[in-house]
Design an enzyme around this catalytic site. Sequence first.
Site, PDB file in Angstrom:
ATOM      1  N   LYS A 166      60.723 -13.167   7.630  1.00 49.39           N
ATOM      2  CA  LYS A 166      60.172 -12.403   6.499  1.00 49.39           C
ATOM      3  C   LYS A 166      59.584 -13.340   5.445  1.00 49.39           C
ATOM      4  O   LYS A 166      58.459 -13.150   4.981  1.00 49.39           O
ATOM      5  CB  LYS A 166      61.280 -11.550   5.859  1.00 49.39           C
ATOM      6  N   ASN A 167      60.363 -14.344   5.086  1.00 46.98           N
ATOM      7  CA  ASN A 167      59.934 -15.199   3.970  1.00 46.98           C
ATOM      8  C   ASN A 167      58.788 -16.138   4.328  1.00 46.98           C
ATOM      9  O   ASN A 167      58.150 -16.701   3.443  1.00 46.98           O
ATOM     10  CB  ASN A 167      61.121 -15.997   3.417  1.00 46.98           C
TER      11      ASN A 167
ATOM     12  N   ARG B 212      58.772  -7.747  -4.839  1.00 43.08           N
ATOM     13  CA  ARG B 212      58.663  -8.808  -5.826  1.00 43.08           C
ATOM     14  C   ARG B 212      57.780  -9.954  -5.335  1.00 43.08           C
ATOM     15  O   ARG B 212      57.142 -10.649  -6.115  1.00 43.08           O
ATOM     16  CB  ARG B 212      60.055  -9.320  -6.172  1.00 43.08           C
TER      17      ARG B 212
ATOM     18  N   ARG C 199      65.220 -13.623 -12.404  1.00 42.22           N
ATOM     19  CA  ARG C 199      64.069 -14.140 -11.641  1.00 42.22           C
ATOM     20  C   ARG C 199      62.797 -14.335 -12.480  1.00 42.22           C
ATOM     21  O   ARG C 199      61.799 -13.634 -12.309  1.00 42.22           O
ATOM     22  CB  ARG C 199      63.798 -13.253 -10.425  1.00 42.22           C
ATOM     23  N   PRO C 200      62.820 -15.332 -13.357  1.00 44.52           N
ATOM     24  CA  PRO C 200      61.630 -15.619 -14.153  1.00 44.52           C
ATOM     25  C   PRO C 200      60.485 -16.176 -13.288  1.00 44.52           C
ATOM     26  O   PRO C 200      60.718 -16.584 -12.146  1.00 44.52           O
ATOM     27  CB  PRO C 200      62.111 -16.697 -15.131  1.00 44.52           C
ATOM     28  N   ILE C 201      59.255 -16.198 -13.861  1.00 46.36           N
ATOM     29  CA  ILE C 201      58.114 -16.728 -13.094  1.00 46.36           C
ATOM     30  C   ILE C 201      57.383 -17.825 -13.872  1.00 46.36           C
ATOM     31  O   ILE C 201      56.219 -18.106 -13.615  1.00 46.36           O
ATOM     32  CB  ILE C 201      57.126 -15.609 -12.694  1.00 46.36           C
ATOM     33  N   ASP C 202      58.100 -18.431 -14.835  1.00 46.88           N
ATOM     34  CA  ASP C 202      57.473 -19.456 -15.667  1.00 46.88           C
ATOM     35  C   ASP C 202      56.898 -20.617 -14.846  1.00 46.88           C
ATOM     36  O   ASP C 202      55.826 -21.141 -15.169  1.00 46.88           O
ATOM     37  CB  ASP C 202      58.484 -19.985 -16.707  1.00 46.88           C
ATOM     38  N   LEU C 203      57.571 -20.993 -13.767  1.00 48.30           N
ATOM     39  CA  LEU C 203      57.095 -22.145 -12.985  1.00 48.30           C
ATOM     40  C   LEU C 203      55.783 -21.805 -12.265  1.00 48.30           C
ATOM     41  O   LEU C 203      54.901 -22.652 -12.130  1.00 48.30           O
ATOM     42  CB  LEU C 203      58.157 -22.576 -11.966  1.00 48.30           C
TER      43      LEU C 203
ATOM     44  N   ILE D  97      72.128 -20.643  -7.149  1.00 50.91           N
ATOM     45  CA  ILE D  97      70.690 -20.346  -7.231  1.00 50.91           C
ATOM     46  C   ILE D  97      70.413 -19.094  -8.067  1.00 50.91           C
ATOM     47  O   ILE D  97      69.569 -19.110  -8.965  1.00 50.91           O
ATOM     48  CB  ILE D  97      70.073 -20.168  -5.820  1.00 50.91           C
TER      49      ILE D  97
END
Length: 417
Positions: free
Chosen positions: A22-23, A92, A121-125, A327
């Site tokens: 999947k990933n 997501r 689950r931030p997306i700053d990176l 994690i």
Amino acid sequence: MDTYVINGGNRLSGEINLQGSKNSALPIIAASILVDGNALIKRCPIIRDTVAMKELLLALGCKVSQEKNLFKVDATNCNKDEIPEDLMKEIRSSIVLMGPMLARHGRIKLTHPGGCEIGSRPIDLHLNGLRQLGATVNEEHGYIICEVNRLIGSEIDLDFPSVGATENIMMAATLAEGVTIIRNVAREPEIIELQEFLNRAGANIEGAGSNIIKIKGVNKLHDVEYEVGGDRIVAGTYLCSAAITRGEVLVKGIIPEYLRSTLHKLKETGCTIKIMNKENIFIKAPEKLKSVNIKTMPFPGFPTDMQSQMVTILTLAQGTSIIMENIFENRYKYVPELIKMGASIIVEGKTAIVTGIENLTGATVEARELRGGASLVLAGLAARDVTSVIGVRYIERGYEDFVENLRNIGADIKRVN
Ligand code: UD1
């Protein structure tokens, strides 16, 4: 309500032909947007997440056809630049469309993915990386709008080796002008697969699998055919199904190296593991498992996606196991459900202390996320009496033909609605 009903107690025995990952499949489908021509993706698992990714590409104007596990994407008319909110919420991973859409069209508008079932689950990176390639990113009223005239190669240092951020930046840099170097990248097998897919389509990327990736931008990508590798987490789940039922199972179609840390821990519990013909893994469980301690880490460390399955098998091990989840912040949601089945688990922050007991007892339990949900099925396979797992839509985000595969190796499980 869709439910898995399991009559526990059967020792599982037999063979599983493993589904594609999947990933790996999700970013590869997203990367098809970069291709000028057709992308043929084989061994794509048919699960809710890949179906949702297909819907997303259709919503962006791509042609996508699917014949069994073969996905074919033609992004020639991919000319919409907004990801519909309902699809964004459904999956997501739609966040990994940012890189390819920026590279191909110079603009993408999407809703903020926000929180989810396993943590914030931030997306700053992701956003910082795209900014460093020259994109402007504006966040307003819950929307993110990314725009750029031409992406320009850059040197990017990630604060944390995020899988999704590594993928997004790699995909954006593929068509950028000049060279991009990304340091402290994720080393997961899914990154190696993405590099392989992109390079076969004409990209110039090296370093996947190490902690530095170098991408020389090219002007366009061409037709490509790719077969997705086996799913290491699904493989690990089936191995655990044998471990918890004192059974023996052969999982076929996976590079064993990708599961090294999981296999190592399964051996520590007393399971016998054998690699057969390079890509099949055989497991034979002992009569009684032994306790082990586990810390989740980025690859090649122990995967967070295998944490709940291991905790579940350890509920029946001899002795006390200590698990540390490093994690994600909220990845023990399945624990109260296991406790309903008699498990002895104490959670304190990142740590779970599992004291092995003799038997689990069937109960009605609820899946609230993918891997935790699959773990409740594992518990049901070993428990006395009947276990009903509700919320199976979460499990079906990631497991193809789960019920059928488990039945084929001797489980008494059915899906009812
Ligand atoms: C991917 C996998 C997921 C797996 C996870 C970790 C897919 C589709 N999903 O998720 O199954 O559990 O890797 O192996 O491949 N983070 C930030 N800022 C960011 C991005 C991430 O702080 O911009 C943090 C996250 O909150 C988390 C950690 O980094 O604590 C790991 O996240 P990441 O590696 O990005 O996971 P995903 O790519 O979302």
